[in-house]
Design a protein around this motif. Sequence first.
Motif, PDB file in Angstrom:
ATOM      1  N   UNK A  11     118.102 -29.119 -42.383  1.00  0.00           N
ATOM      2  CA  UNK A  11     118.107 -28.978 -43.869  1.00  0.00           C
ATOM      3  C   UNK A  11     117.186 -29.823 -44.283  1.00  0.00           C
ATOM      4  N   UNK A  12     116.499 -29.387 -45.755  1.00  0.00           N
ATOM      5  CA  UNK A  12     115.997 -30.356 -46.338  1.00  0.00           C
ATOM      6  C   UNK A  12     115.997 -30.095 -47.914  1.00  0.00           C
ATOM      7  N   UNK A  13     115.654 -30.794 -48.690  1.00  0.00           N
ATOM      8  CA  UNK A  13     115.915 -30.716 -50.074  1.00  0.00           C
ATOM      9  C   UNK A  13     114.832 -30.384 -51.120  1.00  0.00           C
ATOM     10  N   UNK A  14     115.243 -29.732 -52.014  1.00  0.00           N
ATOM     11  CA  UNK A  14     114.150 -29.292 -53.250  1.00  0.00           C
ATOM     12  C   UNK A  14     114.694 -29.642 -54.464  1.00  0.00           C
ATOM     13  N   UNK A  15     114.248 -30.582 -55.417  1.00  0.00           N
ATOM     14  CA  UNK A  15     114.681 -30.728 -56.827  1.00  0.00           C
ATOM     15  C   UNK A  15     113.793 -30.717 -57.605  1.00  0.00           C
ATOM     16  N   UNK A  16     114.142 -30.391 -58.986  1.00  0.00           N
ATOM     17  CA  UNK A  16     113.255 -30.428 -60.147  1.00  0.00           C
ATOM     18  C   UNK A  16     112.788 -31.889 -60.457  1.00  0.00           C
ATOM     19  N   UNK A  17     113.653 -32.782 -60.344  1.00  0.00           N
ATOM     20  CA  UNK A  17     113.758 -34.216 -61.143  1.00  0.00           C
ATOM     21  C   UNK A  17     112.874 -35.158 -59.760  1.00  0.00           C
ATOM     22  N   UNK A  18     111.934 -35.840 -60.216  1.00  0.00           N
ATOM     23  CA  UNK A  18     111.211 -36.590 -59.305  1.00  0.00           C
ATOM     24  C   UNK A  18     112.187 -38.079 -59.040  1.00  0.00           C
ATOM     25  N   UNK A  19     112.855 -38.380 -59.971  1.00  0.00           N
ATOM     26  CA  UNK A  19     113.617 -39.515 -59.893  1.00  0.00           C
ATOM     27  C   UNK A  19     114.775 -39.266 -58.827  1.00  0.00           C
ATOM     28  N   UNK A  20     115.506 -38.008 -58.796  1.00  0.00           N
ATOM     29  CA  UNK A  20     116.298 -37.651 -57.945  1.00  0.00           C
ATOM     30  C   UNK A  20     115.591 -37.577 -56.702  1.00  0.00           C
TER      31      UNK A  20
END
Length: 212
Positions: free
Chosen positions: A75-84
């Motif tokens: 698993x890997x993650x993608x998010x819109x928020x750079x802080x997240x």
Amino acid sequence: MRVPGWLDDTRTSYDTVAVSYADLLRDSLAGEPFQRGILALFAEWVRGAGNGPVADVGCGPGRLTGYLHGIGLDAFGVDLSPAMIEVARRDHPGLRFEVGSMTALDLADGSLTGLLAWFSLIHVPDEDVPTVLAEFFRVLQPGGVLLAGFHAGEGSKLKTEGYGGHQMNVYVHRRSPARVASWLQEAGFTVEAEMAHHPAPDVEGGFVFAHR
């Protein structure tokens, strides 16, 4: 409803709450046996489809990315928020996290065996949902599996504060499992199951399993 600027508002809001969000929800799965069961079912399905890469799209601070990795998924993650993403990399230093938008994923066609959208579609306006689901379909391999979790119900509400009292400016859109399933079918997916969860009075979650 149309929500101009929703991507920018979502990014800014979650940049603002990232640290508090991570602190408040870090151990929340420990008290959610139903959610753990849903994720275990997703993991079994991914293994049966080849056990290849899984994207946690809208991963936030990476708590579910880490959980999926812990039960054996790539698993890997993608998010819109750079802080997240910064918090996710801090809390899960051995895992891969990328800043990105579900409206235009920086992933190759057919590169995923699984995709998790865990309460990350809730800020996407109705008119943009087809774009997002088309991206999900594009990046999944034939037979690849999708699990969408979301706030169930009807209507939209502006969220102006959250996660420790920080300012936010995002609409939360509630949809029925049947509606989400219909959108997925229109995007080309085969829907396997629709579920509703009532963890507390007046609280309802929806989950839909589908595959390409």
